[in-house]
Motif scaffolding. Structure first.
Motif, PDB file in Angstrom:
ATOM      1  N   GLU A 183       0.848  -1.199   0.000  1.00 36.31           N
ATOM      2  CA  GLU A 183       0.000   0.000   0.000  1.00 36.31           C
ATOM      3  C   GLU A 183       0.881   1.245   0.000  1.00 36.31           C
ATOM      4  O   GLU A 183       1.834   1.335   0.773  1.00 36.31           O
ATOM      5  N   ARG A 202      -3.928  -0.966  -3.482  1.00 35.38           N
ATOM      6  CA  ARG A 202      -3.635  -1.888  -2.388  1.00 35.38           C
ATOM      7  C   ARG A 202      -3.512  -3.312  -2.930  1.00 35.38           C
ATOM      8  O   ARG A 202      -4.290  -3.734  -3.787  1.00 35.38           O
ATOM      9  N   THR A 213      -7.613   1.460  -5.358  1.00 37.37           N
ATOM     10  CA  THR A 213      -7.081   1.831  -4.043  1.00 37.37           C
ATOM     11  C   THR A 213      -5.564   1.753  -3.980  1.00 37.37           C
ATOM     12  O   THR A 213      -4.955   2.239  -3.020  1.00 37.37           O
TER      13      THR A 213
END
Length: 489
Positions: free
Chosen positions: A62, A342, A340
């Protein structure tokens, strides 16, 4: 109440209580953790049930940062899982094979639309005309595995019983020959998962490059990404040190799946969450060699599309790019969400699925994460647990009361013990209550006590012609030896 019955009733509960100490029990994720403590805590919250797991290694990517953690045990001795512990990764290797195709296509070494027979001239039959892109996207129409002979079926059955390696001896030459006997069929062009197809793709890419598949993967993908802990084991002597040991959720040990022919499809490859996090992070960022393989190109169903190896699936308003892996004693999951930024990697050393854990860590709601994982077919192994646990004892109690001679009694007593061993080893004790097994031990012990009481009063042989009785006993002994190998294996 007659003396033999009293004896059996007295022995049975004592044996049942004594058997509690060795009754089967499912593996369970223990409380020890290594690496990032906050991530380990988040993983425990994402585990729907700690039963059936033994150890987990997890990485989260992340904002360009990677966090890693190990949870539970890497082996029955309780040594902890660490972020650098190697696990079998199974079919996650398929995305690397897809990335090799994208990489080789980008350099002009191959064309995705060229037939596989152009790279493998020794391949015969209709499979020659299947394209490299079709192989990478499971649209070749080839079966999951090649058609098997009776001998192959027997070997597969035996390796399943003993927890062995079903891919032993299947090298690249064997694979190409087996593929030559297959026809794509009328499902060519539709997504139909095929280990055979991806393995054939990897061997074709290696042949075109004039090298072996492991060397090609190492040169084109692993070394550029710094994935030095990702290795292939083509035999048991090449397994990585410090590795996790695989098992079923019931705690049954299984052999590692090693080999060379199916290496591009995931047989023999081991890695760590640290290494796979490099792969996921670089693919997410678009910097990995062949990262374009993750771009969805073809439709699987109303929610899923596929690129070269990588699947892309919608979960509500979220879209996750992913692949999983499963071998005899390991499960793996790697996925990321572009929106995202991620990514996640989850590796486990039992046959319990880890995909729901990965999806939860990506933020997919629990109900969606669980919905996409089909329930395992537990009824067979659960049935085996109950059947074998009680069959021997009940059968022996009946035989011990009516046996005409010792030759009838002795095999029945031996099989009572063997059935208990088969139930202990083959049964799914994550579903069936483990306390049933000591009950079965009690029944068998009562039968053995009854048999022992009657033994002195019986002749060695009575009834049917001796040759017929002795032949039947020899056949029973042969099957008993096989059962013993299954239990010991």
């Amino acid at each position: 109440m007659r003396k033999p019955t009293i004896l059996a009733l007295a022995v049975a509960p004592v044996a049942a209580v004594a058997a509690i100490g060795i009754m089967p029990g499912p593996t369970r994720l223990t409380g020890q953790s290594t690496g990032d403590a906050a991530l380990a805590a988040a993983v425990r919250e994402a585990v729907p049930d700690p039963e059936g797991h033994r150890g987990l290694a997890v990485a989260v990517v992340e904002n360009g940062q990677v966090r890693t953690a190990g949870l539970g045990d890497r082996d029955p001795d309780g040594r902890p899982v660490e972020p650098g512990t190697p696990f079998e990764i199974g079919s996650i290797t398929k995305v690397m094979t897809g990335m090799l195709l994208a990489r080789q296509a980008a350099t002009g070494a191959v064309r995705p639309d060229e037939p596989v027979g152009a790279a493998l001239p020794e391949l015969t039959g209709p499979a020659r005309e299947v394209t490299l892109a079709e192989l990478a996207s499971h649209r070749s129409g080839l079966p999951r595995l090649p058609a098997t002979s009776p001998g192959d079926l027997a070997r597969a059955w035996w390796t399943n019983l003993t927890g062995g390696n079903p891919y032993a001896g299947e090298d690249a030459g064997w694979l190409v020959e087996a593929a030559g006997d297959e026809e794509p069929g009328d499902r060519r062009g539709q997504v139909r998962y095929s280990n055979l197809g991806v393995a054939l793709l990897g061997q074709a890419l290696a042949a075109r490059a004039g090298t072996s598949y492991p060397e090609l993967l190492d040169r084109e993908l692993l070394r550029p990404l710094g994935m030095t802990a990702t290795v292939v084991a083509t035999d048991a002597g090449a397994l990585p040190p410090g590795r996790a040991e695989g098992a079923t959720g019931s705690g049954r040990a299984v052999d590692a799946w090693v080999g060379s022919g199916y290496a591009p499809a995931g047989i023999g490859y081991w890695s760590t969450v640290e290494d796979l996090a490099r792969l996921v992070g670089a693919t997410l960022a678009g910097t990995a060699p062949g990262a374009d393989a993750a771009t969805p190109r073809f439709t699987d169903d109303e929610r899923s599309r596929i690129g070269y190896g990588w699947f892309t699936t919608r979960h509500g308003d979220r879209e996750v790019v992913w692949h999983n892996g499963a071998t005899g004693g390991f499960h793996a999951y790697a996925g990321f969400e572009r929106a995202t930024g991620r990514g996640v990697v989850v590796l486990g050393n039992t046959d319990a699925d880890v995909a729901p854990i990965g999806l939860r860590l990506l933020g997919v709601p629990t109900e969606d994460a669980d919905r996409d994982v089909p329930p395992p077919p537990v009824w067979i192994s659960a049935g085996l647990a109950v059947f074998f646990t009680f069959l021997g004892g009940l059968s022996l109690l009946t035989t011990a009361r009516r046996a005409p001679d010792r030759l009838t009694l002795a095999p029945a007593a031996a099989w009572a013990a063997l059935y208990l061993g088969l139930g202990h080893r083959l049964g799914d004790w994550t579903v069936v209550p483990a306390w049933l097994w000591p009950v079965g031990v009690g029944l068998a012990a009562g039968g053995i006590a009854l048999a022992a009481y009657r033994w002195r009063g019986l002749p060695s042989l009575a009834g049917a012609p001796p040759w017929r009785r002795l032949t039947g006993t020899a056949v029973s002994a042969a099957f008993a030896i096989l059962a013993g190998v299954v239990i010991a294996g």
